[in-house]
Design a protein around this motif. Structure first.
Motif, PDB file in Angstrom:
ATOM      1  N   VAL A 538       0.843  -1.177   0.072  1.00 27.52           N
ATOM      2  CA  VAL A 538       0.082   0.096  -0.046  1.00 27.52           C
ATOM      3  C   VAL A 538       0.853   1.224  -0.091  1.00 27.52           C
ATOM      4  CG1 VAL A 538      -1.694   1.076   1.266  1.00 27.52           C
ATOM      5  CG2 VAL A 538      -1.843  -1.009   1.155  1.00 27.52           C
ATOM      6  N   ASP A 539       0.786   1.980  -1.098  1.00 27.64           N
ATOM      7  CA  ASP A 539       1.655   3.198  -1.096  1.00 27.64           C
ATOM      8  C   ASP A 539       0.559   4.304  -1.653  1.00 27.64           C
ATOM      9  OD1 ASP A 539       2.873   5.365  -1.751  1.00 27.64           O
ATOM     10  OD2 ASP A 539       4.746   4.186  -2.523  1.00 27.64           O
ATOM     11  N   VAL A 540      -0.086   5.038  -0.416  1.00 23.89           N
ATOM     12  CA  VAL A 540      -1.146   6.095  -0.728  1.00 23.89           C
ATOM     13  C   VAL A 540      -0.732   7.450  -1.500  1.00 23.89           C
ATOM     14  CG1 VAL A 540      -2.744   7.726   0.426  1.00 23.89           C
ATOM     15  CG2 VAL A 540      -2.609   5.424   1.125  1.00 23.89           C
ATOM     16  N   PRO A 541       0.351   7.931  -1.212  1.00 31.87           N
ATOM     17  CA  PRO A 541       0.839   9.198  -1.887  1.00 31.87           C
ATOM     18  C   PRO A 541       1.090   8.896  -3.530  1.00 31.87           C
ATOM     19  CG  PRO A 541       2.254   8.942  -0.154  1.00 31.87           C
ATOM     20  CD  PRO A 541       1.341   7.775   0.028  1.00 31.87           C
ATOM     21  N   ALA A 542       1.755   7.684  -3.670  1.00 31.95           N
ATOM     22  CA  ALA A 542       1.962   7.249  -5.201  1.00 31.95           C
ATOM     23  C   ALA A 542       0.711   7.102  -5.841  1.00 31.95           C
ATOM     24  CB  ALA A 542       2.745   5.751  -5.214  1.00 31.95           C
ATOM     25  N   ALA A 543      -0.477   6.570  -5.167  1.00 35.53           N
ATOM     26  CA  ALA A 543      -1.651   6.321  -6.019  1.00 35.53           C
ATOM     27  C   ALA A 543      -2.274   7.612  -6.275  1.00 35.53           C
ATOM     28  CB  ALA A 543      -2.253   5.309  -5.140  1.00 35.53           C
TER      29      ALA A 543
END
Length: 614
Positions: A538-543
Motif C-alpha cells: 500500500v502506497d497512498v501518496p504514489a496512488a
C-alpha cells in the motif's frame, strides 16, 4: 523455463530435500521403534514412496497447484479464492476458521523446520568422530543465529546461489543412493505397494505408528503450493517430477539397502551411506542445504504475515523491502526475532533431532489435513467436478491425511504439544484481531454522522483554507472521527477534502484501472476508495499522484493527512470476552503506525485521538 526450474529447486524444495537426513532414522529409532529387519525396511520404503506419490505428486502437483488465485498459492490465498467464488455461503465462516488455523500451524512449522534441519545436519559430525558430540549444540546455535541475523540484509544475492548448491545436493542424494542400491538391487522391489499393504495386514498397530515418522519424508510439500507465485506451476512440477522426486527415492532406497547390509547403521543411515573420506564434505553440504531450507521457510513466514496483515488478521507491522527490483523480497523484524527466540528455545529444550521429530509431524499433517478439506470444497463448489469423482478423490485425500494426523497425535506428550500450543496461541491472536477490528468499525459506524448532513451544516459555515486535506477512514461511510475533531478544535476546513479508505480485496493484485473508486460530493468534498490486492504494497501518496480527475493534481507539499488514533475502552457490551477485548487493545497499541504502513510523508501527517468502547 530452466532458470525458473533451477530457482525452484533452490527455494521450494529445500525443506522436503533435507527430509532424508532424519525421516528414515526416526522411523526405526524414534519414539515408536521398529525392528531393523527386511520385512519392516521394505514396508517403510514402500510407504515412503507411495506417500510421496499420493500426497506430493497427485494431491499437490496434480490438483492443489491448479487452485491458483491469479497465480498465487498458499493457504491464505486458497481461502481468499474459495470465499470469493462461493458467494458468501453460510459455511464459509467455518472454512475461514480452518484456513486461519492452518496459517497458525504454519508458524509452528516455521519454528521447528530450522531447528530440526540444522540440528540433524550438524549431528552428522558425530559420524565423522564421536568427539564432535559436545559441539553439536553450540555449532547449530551459531548457524541459526547467523541465519536470522542475515535476514535483515535480504536474500536476493544469496538466492542466486541457492539453486546450484541444492542442485549439487540432490545430485549427491542420488549418487549416494545408487552406490548402495547396486549392493542390494533387490531393494527396488520395495517400490511395490504390496509391501506397504502387507505391513498393515500383518502388523497393523506398528504400521499405524510408523506413519508418524514416515510423513517426515514429505515435510515441505506445502511449499510447492505456497511458493507457486514466485516460480509458476510448470517449473515447480518439472523440478519435482524429473529431479527432486527421483533423487529422493534413490536416496531412501539406498538407505534401505544400507540397513539390509548393516542394521547398526540405523543410528544415522544418511551419513553412513558415504565412505569415511566423503563424510565431512557431506556434513558441510547437508548443513548448507538445511540453511537454505530454513531460509525458505523464514521467507515464507514473512510472506504469509504480509498476506495476513492485508487481509485483516494481523496488526500492521513494519515491513522492510530488501530488493529494489523484486516485490516479494521483504523483511519483518518482529517476525524474524520472535522466530529466532522460539527456535533457540526449541533447540535447547529438546536438544536433538530425534526428540524434535515428534514435535514436527503434527504441524505438517495438521496443515495437510486442512488443505485437503479446503480442496474438497474447491472441487465440489468452485470447480464443479463430477460429484462421484470429486467424492472419491476427497475421500482418498481425507483418509490418507487423516491417518497421518491421527498417528502423529499419539506423539503429543513426546513433543507434539509444542506446535499445537503455538498454533492455538497464534490462532487466538489472529481471530481476536479480526473480530476486534470488526467490532471497532461497527462502533465507529454507529456513531458516524451522515456525510450529506455534515456538508450542509458545516461546509458553508466553517472557514475554508487553501490546500488539500486527506482524512483516512476505515469505512467508506459517514464522517471520519478525525474530520469531526479537526473541525471542533481547529475550526477550519481545507478547500479540497478527501475522505479516503484503503481497501484490501481477496485477490492478489488489482489492475491499475480498477485501483481508484471516486465519488464527488458537494462543496469540495470527495470520497475515495483505493483498492489493493493482498500481495501488494500500500502506497497512498504514489496512488494519489496518478489521479488527475479530482479538482486537479495532488501535490504532497500542499496536502495534509489526518489520522485518527483510537484508544479502546474494554466494556461489558456484547462482542468479545473481556480478556480478548484487553488483548485486542494491547495489539492495537503496539501496531505499526498507519503513517508508516501507508507510506505517508512524515511531515504532512496530523494524528487526532479518540476513545472507542467495544
Amino acid at each position: 523455463m530452466w532458470r525458473l526450474v533451477v530457482g525452484a529447486i533452490g527455494i521450494v524444495f529445500g525443506d522436503i530435500g533435507t527430509s532424508p537426513l532424519y525421516a528414515m532414522k526416526e522411523t526405526f529409532i524414534g519414539h515408536h521403534r521398529l525392528p531393523v529387519e527386511s520385512f519392516f525396511i521394505y514396508g517403510v520404503v514402500s510407504l515412503v514412496f507411495w506417500t510421496m506419490v499420493m500426497i506430493v505428486t497427485v494431491k499437490y502437483v496434480g490438483f492443489i497447484m491448479r487452485a491458483d488465485n491469479n497465480g498465487e498459492g498458499g493457504s491464505m490465498s486458497l481461502l481468499a479464492l474459495i470465499t470469493r467464488r462461493s458467494g458468501g455461503a453460510g459455511w464459509t465462516a467455518s472454512l475461514v476458521m480452518l484456513g486461519v488455523f492452518a496459517t497458525a500451524l504454519f508458524y509452528g512449522d516455521s519454528v521447528i523446520t530450522p531447528a530440526i534441519s540444522v540440528l540433524s545436519a550438524v549431528e552428522g559430525l558425530t559420524t565423522v568422530s564421536p568427539g564432535f558430540g559436545p559441539w553439536v549444540l553450540p555449532i547449530a546455535t551459531a548457524i541459526l543465529v547467523f541465519l536470522f541475523v542475515l535476514q535483515a540484509r535480504g536474500t536476493e544475492t544469496m538466492g542466486k546461489l541457492f539453486g546450484p548448491i541444492v542442485l549439487v545436493y540432490f545430485a549427491t542424494l542420488a549418487v549416494l543412493g545408487v552406490m548402495q542400491i547396486v549392493t542390494r538391487p533387490e531393494v527396488l522391489f520395495a517400490l511395490s505397494p504390496h509391501y506397504a499393504a502387507e505391513f498393515f495386514a500383518q502388523r497393523p498397530m506398528l504400521a499405524f505408528l510408523a506413519l508418524g515418522s514416515v510423513v517426515l519424508a514429505v515435510t515441505g510439500a506445502e511449499a510447492l503450493y505456497a511458493d507457486m507465485g514466485h516460480f509458476g506451476r510448470r517449473p515447480i512440477s518439472i523440478a519435482w517430477l524429473y529431479l527432486v522426486f527421483p533423487a529422493l527415492i534413490l536416496n531412501y532406497l539406498g538407505q534401505a539397502a544400507l540397513l539390509l547390509n548393516d542394521p547398526s547403521a540405523v543410528s544415522n543411515p544418511f551419513f553412513r551411506m558415504a565412505p569415511d573420506e566423503w563424510r565431512l564434505p557431506l556434513v558441510i553440504l547437508a548443513t548448507m542445504a538445511t540453511v537454505i531450507a530454513s531460509q525458505a521457510v523464514i521467507s515464507g513466514a514473512f510472506s504469509i504475515t504480509q498476506q495476513a496483515i492485508q487481509l485483516g488478521f494481523i496488526p500492521r507491522m513494519r515491513i522492510t523491502h530488501t530488493s529494489a527490483t523484486t516485490v516479494g523480497q521483504i523483511y519483518i523484524p518482529t517476525v524474524n526475532w520472535t522466530l529466532l527466540v522460539m527456535v533457540l528455545l526449541l533447540v535447547f529444550t529438546f536438544g536433538n533431532s530425534t526428540d524434535l521429530a515428534a514435535a514436527y509431524g503434527i504441524a505438517v499433517t495438521g496443515t495437510m489435513f486442512i488443505t485437503a478439506c479446503m480442496l474438497g470444497v474447491l472441487m465440489f463448489r468452485v470447480w464443479k467436478f463430477n460429484r462421484i469423482l470429486a467424492g472419491i478423490l476427497f475421500a482418498a485425500f481425507i483418509i490418507i491425511d487423516g491417518a497421518y494426523l491421527a498417528s502423529n497425535m499419539l506423539k503429543v506428550t513426546d513433543g507434539g504439544w509444542f506446535p499445537l500450543l503455538v498454533g492455538i496461541v497464534i490462532f487466538t491472536l489472529l481471530t481476536t484481531w479480526s473480530k476486534g477490528r470488526k467490532l471497532m468499525m461497527e462502533r465507529l459506524r454507529e456513531s458516524a454522522m451522515p456525510i450529506k448532513v455534515f456538508i450542509q451544516s458545516a461546509a458553508n459555515s466553517a472557514t475554508r483554507v487553501p490546500g488539500t486535506a486527506v482524512f483516512m477512514t476505515s469505512t467508506p461511510e459517514g464522517v471520519p472521527h478525525a474530520l469531526l475533531h479537526n473541525l471542533k478544535h481547529n475550526k477550519v476546513l481545507h478547500e479540497r477534502v478527501i475522505l479516503l479508505t484503503v481497501k484490501v480485496i481477496d485477490e492478489p493484485y488489482v489492475a491499475e484501472p480498477n485501483r481508484v473508486r471516486l465519488e464527488h460530493l458537494e462543496s469540495g468534498f470527495h470520497r475515495m476508495v483505493l483498492c489493493y490486492g493482498f500481495m501488494e504494497e500500500v502506497d497512498v501518496p504514489a496512488a494519489l499522484k496518478r489521479i488527475h480527475n479530482c479538482e486537479g493534481e495532488f501535490r504532497m507539499m500542499e496536502t495534509s493527512f489526518f489520522l485518527a488514533r483510537q484508544t479502546l475502552l474494554p466494556s461489558a457490551r456484547p462482542g468479545m470476552m473481556l480478556w480478548r477485548e484487553k488483548l485486542f487493545a494491547w495489539m492495537l497499541r503496539n501496531a505499526e503506525s498507519a503513517m508508516e504502513f501507508f507510506r505517508l510523508p512524515t511531515n504532512r501527517v496530523v494524528e487526532l485521538g479518540s476513545q472507542v468502547e467495544i
